[in-house]
Write a protein that holds these residues in place. Structure first.
Motif, PDB file in Angstrom:
ATOM      1  N   ASN A  70      95.633  35.645  44.047  1.00 30.15           N
ATOM      2  CA  ASN A  70      94.938  35.040  42.760  1.00 30.15           C
ATOM      3  C   ASN A  70      93.809  33.720  42.746  1.00 30.15           C
ATOM      4  OD1 ASN A  70      96.644  33.294  40.258  1.00 30.15           O
ATOM      5  ND2 ASN A  70      96.883  31.722  41.410  1.00 30.15           N
ATOM      6  N   CYS A  71      93.103  34.107  41.930  1.00 33.39           N
ATOM      7  CA  CYS A  71      91.921  33.118  41.459  1.00 33.39           C
ATOM      8  C   CYS A  71      91.242  32.374  40.758  1.00 33.39           C
ATOM      9  CB  CYS A  71      90.616  34.512  41.297  1.00 33.39           C
ATOM     10  SG  CYS A  71      90.862  35.611  43.305  1.00 33.39           S
ATOM     11  N   GLN A  72      90.665  31.501  41.035  1.00 35.36           N
ATOM     12  CA  GLN A  72      90.139  30.719  40.431  1.00 35.36           C
ATOM     13  C   GLN A  72      89.301  31.540  39.034  1.00 35.36           C
ATOM     14  OE1 GLN A  72      87.849  27.168  40.690  1.00 35.36           O
ATOM     15  NE2 GLN A  72      87.028  27.360  38.916  1.00 35.36           N
ATOM     16  N   VAL A  73      89.186  31.498  37.724  1.00 34.30           N
ATOM     17  CA  VAL A  73      89.035  32.739  37.274  1.00 34.30           C
ATOM     18  C   VAL A  73      86.961  30.926  36.380  1.00 34.30           C
ATOM     19  CG1 VAL A  73      88.837  33.675  34.681  1.00 34.30           C
ATOM     20  CG2 VAL A  73      90.787  33.772  36.497  1.00 34.30           C
ATOM     21  N   ILE A  74      86.136  31.675  36.398  1.00 34.04           N
ATOM     22  CA  ILE A  74      85.260  30.382  35.452  1.00 34.04           C
ATOM     23  C   ILE A  74      84.418  31.344  33.993  1.00 34.04           C
ATOM     24  CG2 ILE A  74      83.243  29.240  35.187  1.00 34.04           C
ATOM     25  CD1 ILE A  74      83.867  29.119  38.357  1.00 34.04           C
ATOM     26  N   GLU A  75      84.951  30.750  33.499  1.00 31.89           N
ATOM     27  CA  GLU A  75      84.098  31.568  32.138  1.00 31.89           C
ATOM     28  C   GLU A  75      82.988  30.974  30.898  1.00 31.89           C
ATOM     29  OE1 GLU A  75      87.149  31.978  28.742  1.00 31.89           O
ATOM     30  OE2 GLU A  75      88.638  33.723  30.396  1.00 31.89           O
ATOM     31  N   GLU A  76      81.617  31.511  31.783  1.00 33.68           N
ATOM     32  CA  GLU A  76      80.716  31.212  30.961  1.00 33.68           C
ATOM     33  C   GLU A  76      80.937  30.695  29.324  1.00 33.68           C
ATOM     34  OE1 GLU A  76      77.142  31.044  34.446  1.00 33.68           O
ATOM     35  OE2 GLU A  76      77.331  32.716  32.441  1.00 33.68           O
ATOM     36  N   GLU A  77      81.590  32.051  29.102  1.00 35.33           N
ATOM     37  CA  GLU A  77      81.961  32.297  27.640  1.00 35.33           C
ATOM     38  C   GLU A  77      83.475  32.736  27.432  1.00 35.33           C
ATOM     39  OE1 GLU A  77      78.809  33.686  25.467  1.00 35.33           O
ATOM     40  OE2 GLU A  77      79.300  35.619  25.593  1.00 35.33           O
ATOM     41  N   THR A  78      83.796  32.817  26.338  1.00 35.82           N
ATOM     42  CA  THR A  78      85.726  33.277  25.740  1.00 35.82           C
ATOM     43  C   THR A  78      85.302  35.057  25.769  1.00 35.82           C
ATOM     44  OG1 THR A  78      86.461  31.619  25.755  1.00 35.82           O
ATOM     45  CG2 THR A  78      87.280  33.297  25.093  1.00 35.82           C
ATOM     46  N   PRO A  79      86.071  35.889  27.101  1.00 34.24           N
ATOM     47  CA  PRO A  79      85.687  37.549  26.711  1.00 34.24           C
ATOM     48  C   PRO A  79      86.238  38.132  25.531  1.00 34.24           C
ATOM     49  CG  PRO A  79      86.669  36.922  28.956  1.00 34.24           C
ATOM     50  CD  PRO A  79      86.385  35.322  28.065  1.00 34.24           C
ATOM     51  N   PRO A  80      85.698  39.112  24.402  1.00 25.74           N
ATOM     52  CA  PRO A  80      86.349  39.911  23.805  1.00 25.74           C
ATOM     53  C   PRO A  80      87.693  40.373  24.232  1.00 25.74           C
ATOM     54  CG  PRO A  80      84.279  40.755  23.983  1.00 25.74           C
ATOM     55  CD  PRO A  80      84.304  39.066  24.921  1.00 25.74           C
ATOM     56  N   GLU A  81      88.459  41.412  23.216  1.00 29.04           N
ATOM     57  CA  GLU A  81      89.817  42.145  24.095  1.00 29.04           C
ATOM     58  C   GLU A  81      88.490  43.346  23.822  1.00 29.04           C
ATOM     59  OE1 GLU A  81      92.401  41.906  24.712  1.00 29.04           O
ATOM     60  OE2 GLU A  81      93.273  40.128  24.159  1.00 29.04           O
ATOM     61  N   LYS A  82      87.629  43.655  23.265  1.00 26.36           N
ATOM     62  CA  LYS A  82      87.034  45.281  23.268  1.00 26.36           C
ATOM     63  C   LYS A  82      85.418  44.697  23.934  1.00 26.36           C
ATOM     64  CE  LYS A  82      85.929  48.927  20.276  1.00 26.36           C
ATOM     65  NZ  LYS A  82      85.204  49.055  18.674  1.00 26.36           N
ATOM     66  N   ALA A  83      84.970  45.518  25.227  1.00 28.29           N
ATOM     67  CA  ALA A  83      84.111  45.276  25.688  1.00 28.29           C
ATOM     68  C   ALA A  83      83.970  46.185  27.055  1.00 28.29           C
ATOM     69  CB  ALA A  83      84.012  43.598  26.089  1.00 28.29           C
ATOM     70  N   ILE A  84      82.655  45.721  27.058  1.00 27.78           N
ATOM     71  CA  ILE A  84      82.645  47.231  28.379  1.00 27.78           C
ATOM     72  C   ILE A  84      82.207  46.078  29.166  1.00 27.78           C
ATOM     73  CG2 ILE A  84      81.005  48.431  29.957  1.00 27.78           C
ATOM     74  CD1 ILE A  84      80.198  50.174  27.452  1.00 27.78           C
TER      75      ILE A  84
END
Length: 235
Positions: free
Chosen positions: A27-41
């Motif tokens: 279990n980790c702390q997740v830091i998002e610089e921006e919200t990731p899209p559903e569809k990406a690499i």
């Protein structure tokens, strides 16, 4: 005759129980610089053995991962990869430890890899099949997660080189659909139990700036390492 490829299901009730167990350790702390899209690499560091499972549990979007084809083969294939490549070559373990550990893990690793939704990748022309299957996954509005670092001499906090398979996938998808997929750099740090999800960039836009394939690999290596420096080293 090869089986027809089927896009992995988002519903995995049995593996959900397995994930619940591993969540106790990853279990980790997740830091998002921006919200990731559903569809990406998504491109991430491997962090020895820990990265794929930590990201499977904590990454906020459903994804299918690229992994070594040997780990989805028969027992001998899995055992030899675990012993000779993962533990001895990449992790620097002795042969006795690597044999015992690899022999045990090879028993159940294939089911675990399938539960984590791994696609086999290859160092030869068979990669074309991986790319073809990956495009079907992207068409289903899912992400592909790639661990592109060159770990032939070991795993390091700071990546020394990345391979360009994810670039081949992005270019093939653009050629097919006209969509310039977002590439999301991501960094997992085991000691601090943090996952940092960076900002998206786009290969076609970078190519307009004059970046060739080698320069793109260098750019994305630096993007991943920058997350490590800003969010781990500087803290």
């Amino acid at each position: 005759m090869s089986k027809e490829f089927k896009v992995p299901s988002r519903k995995q009730p049995i593996f959900k129980v397995v994930k619940g167990f591993f969540k106790l350790f990853f279990n980790c702390q997740v830091i998002e610089e921006e919200t990731p899209p559903e569809k990406a690499i998504v491109i991430a560091n491997h962090s020895a053995k820990s990265g794929p499972m930590a990201l499977e549990i904590n990454y906020p979007r459903f994804n299918v991962k690229w992994g070594a084809y040997q780990m989805l083969g028969g027992y001998k294939s899995r055992f030899r990869y675990l012993r000779d490549v993962l533990y001895m070559q990449k992790c620097g373990k002795g042969k006795f430890f690597a044999t015992i550990k690899g022999g045990f893990e090879a028993i159940f690793s294939k089911r675990l890899y399938k539960g984590m939704k791994f696609l086999p990748t290859y160092p030869d022309v068979r990669l074309a099949k991986t790319i073809k299957n990956s495009m079907q996954i992207l068409d289903a509005n899912m992400s592909i997660m790639v661990f592109p670092e060159n770990s032939n001499t070991g795993y390091f906090d700071e990546l020394i080189e990345v391979f360009g398979g994810f670039i081949s996938l992005a270019e093939a998808y653009y050629k097919k659909t006209g969509i310039d997929l977002p590439i999301i750099p991501t960094y997992y740090h085991k000691k601090s139990k943090k996952i940092i999800i960076g900002k998206a960039s786009y290969i076609q836009e970078l190519k307009k700036q004059g970046l060739d394939r080698n320069a793109l690999c260098e750019y994305y290596k630096n993007q991943i390492n920058d997350l490590y420096h800003r969010h781990i080293v500087a803290q």
